[in-house]
Motif scaffolding. Structure first.
Motif, mmCIF file in Angstrom:
data_model
loop_
_atom_site.group_PDB
_atom_site.id
_atom_site.type_symbol
_atom_site.label_atom_id
_atom_site.label_comp_id
_atom_site.label_asym_id
_atom_site.label_seq_id
_atom_site.Cartn_x
_atom_site.Cartn_y
_atom_site.Cartn_z
ATOM 1 N N SER A 111 53.425 45.773 46.902
ATOM 2 C CA SER A 111 54.153 44.773 46.986
ATOM 3 C C SER A 111 54.383 43.675 45.992
ATOM 4 N N MET A 119 57.943 45.677 45.737
ATOM 5 C CA MET A 119 58.209 46.745 46.909
ATOM 6 C C MET A 119 58.061 45.978 48.321
ATOM 7 N N ASP A 120 58.893 46.486 49.261
ATOM 8 C CA ASP A 120 58.676 46.298 50.623
ATOM 9 C C ASP A 120 57.332 46.804 51.138
ATOM 10 N N ARG A 121 56.582 45.889 51.857
ATOM 11 C CA ARG A 121 55.032 46.278 52.269
ATOM 12 C C ARG A 121 55.165 47.237 53.124
ATOM 13 N N ALA A 124 57.759 49.262 54.054
ATOM 14 C CA ALA A 124 58.015 50.584 53.666
ATOM 15 C C ALA A 124 57.022 51.557 52.856
ATOM 16 N N PRO A 168 63.891 50.671 52.568
ATOM 17 C CA PRO A 168 63.845 49.945 51.165
ATOM 18 C C PRO A 168 63.542 50.447 49.935
ATOM 19 N N THR A 169 62.658 51.708 50.101
ATOM 20 C CA THR A 169 62.137 52.366 49.012
ATOM 21 C C THR A 169 62.656 53.803 49.017
#
Length: 429
Positions: free
Chosen positions: A40, A44-46, A48, A225-226
């Motif tokens: 994160s 990056m989205d935690r 996801a 998100p990923t």
């Protein structure tokens, strides 16, 4: 099921394998909390990343269990997620989508090397003494991690490391857990490591040191998100800067996994006559999880050295890995209770298992200097540099050089000379 996993041949049982799988999961479950926390910081989205981490561990563990019949967990590597975040994304200023594409490319190359059996040939070419040194070195390394996680060993500006405050409540909890586990282990109680973690958790809850989860069931975070973020950026990895990143991911993951597989299969009694049966299938499972994990949204997975805790409990077949995968699947729905698994709880398992793995040191030929020096540096550099790959590098560079100095170069497999040069290049890069 007993026939498929060869329970009788490997002297194990359903209960023993199940207990081993749960033990390994508890030892490696921290990755579900730590990996999203680290990634994160790269943007990056935690949530996801949490889901991607669990799904990658499920896939990798199932594959290695069903294809190779190994009692091993595969999960995102702690070293490579830190390299991804702090060196590539934050240090080099590369966007996480592009960096993750590099992870994906490295995974594809891994799969090709595995299908061509190149990785298998390399691992089988490693001298037996160095394989024992790798196993022992990983033992010292994970024991050091256990002492560090427990707070028994802490950093010191003058001596680098020193004794921590043993009167600190959390450190004391880890020490109590260590003593309890050791006493059960020497008494010959099956599953002592697992029971030790359970007892430590209960004591922690009673005295208020271990958090009691506010809820049990939680919703599974979305992968949106990923998921698939690598595909729009495939053309961006063909730059000198990114190719160096791909090379690093490839090289470190290759030898981290190779070292862990050698150590764990030796501990489980799977390695015979300096060769590991079905190693090609295990490597294919590992590399497949790497490529798919990048598509899902996490960094390179690797063979988890924490699998040694389950093997110490009695895990001998791939059914242990199936149980690990089931536990990760359950964890997707019960994420709130993961807060119970703290570093103080798992520290004893890592320390004790490290000691058990270090027993491999007795199999090294300590009467020959050309073997002693490379083996010793392989062992000592793993905990000192916090890297399995670095320890392997020192040993692999010095081993052929030592035999060359004695004009006995024909006794060393040609692949070892190639690896020696590649490790020199690795340090330069």
């Amino acid at each position: 099921m007993k026939n498929f996993f060869q329970f009788t041949e490997r002297n194990t049982s359903f209960r023993q394998e199940t207990l081993a799988g749960i033990t390994t999961f508890l030892s490696v479950a921290y990755i579900l909390v730590v990996n999203p926390l680290i990634l994160s910081q790269a943007g990056m989205d935690r949530g996801a990343v949490f889901t991607a981490t669990a799904l990658t561990a499920i896939l990798g563990s199932l594959l290695i269990g069903l294809l190779a019949n190994y009692p091993i967990a595969i999960a995102p590597s702690m070293g490579l997620n830190s390299f991804f975040t702090f060196s590539v994304c934050m240090g080099m200023g590369i966007e996480w989508e592009v960096a993750l594409t590099g992870v994906f490319i490295a995974g594809i190359i891994f799969m090709i090397l595995s299908l061509m059996k190149i990785r298998e040939k390399i691992i089988n070419a490693i001298p037996e003494d160095l394989k024992h040194a790798i196993a022992a070195g990983i033992g010292f390394f994970i024991a050091f991690i256990g002492f560090k996680n427990a707070g028994i060993i802490v950093s010191n500006p003058d001596t680098f490391v020193t004794m921590g405050d043993l009167t600190s409540p959390k450190v004391a909890l880890a020490v109590v857990g260590l003593v309890v586990t050791i006493l059960m282990l020497v008494r010959g109680i099956n599953g002592a490591i697992f029971y030790g973690m359970v007892i430590t958790t209960i004591i922690g809850m009673v005295v208020g040191l271990t958090q009691i989860p506010s809820s049990i069931i939680g919703t599974i975070p979305s992968l949106a998100p990923t998921f698939g973020a690598v595909f729009p950026h495939l053309h961006e990895v063909f730059t000198p800067e990114m190719l160096a990143v791909v090379f690093t991911f490839l090289f470190v993951a290759f030898f981290d996994t190779a070292g862990a597989l050698i150590a764990l299969t030796s501990q489980a009694g799977i390695m015979k006559n300096n060769e590991i049966p079905k190693i090609g299938r295990a490597l294919l499972a590992d590399s497949s999880a790497g490529a798919i994990g990048a598509v899902l949204g996490t960094t390179t997975p690797a063979t988890s050295v924490e699998s040694s805790s389950g093997i110490a409990v009695g895990g001998r077949t791939g059914f242990t890995s199936v149980v690990i995968a089931i536990c990760f699947a359950i964890a997707l729905f019960f994420s709130p209770i993961l807060s119970v698994i703290t570093t103080e709880v798992t520290a004893a398992a890592l320390i004790i298992v490290g000691g058990l793995m270090a027993m491999d040191i007795k199999n090294i030929n300590w009467n020959r200097l050309e073997i002693v020096i490379p083996a010793f540096l392989t062992i000592i550099m793993m905990p000192l540099t916090s890297s399995v790959a670095n320890g392997i590098a020192f040993g692999f560079i010095l081993y052929p050089l030592s035999f060359l100095a004695q004009k006995r170069w024909k006794e060393v497999h040609p692949i070892m000379y190639v690896l020696s040069l590649l490790f020199v290049l690795y340090f330069i890069v």
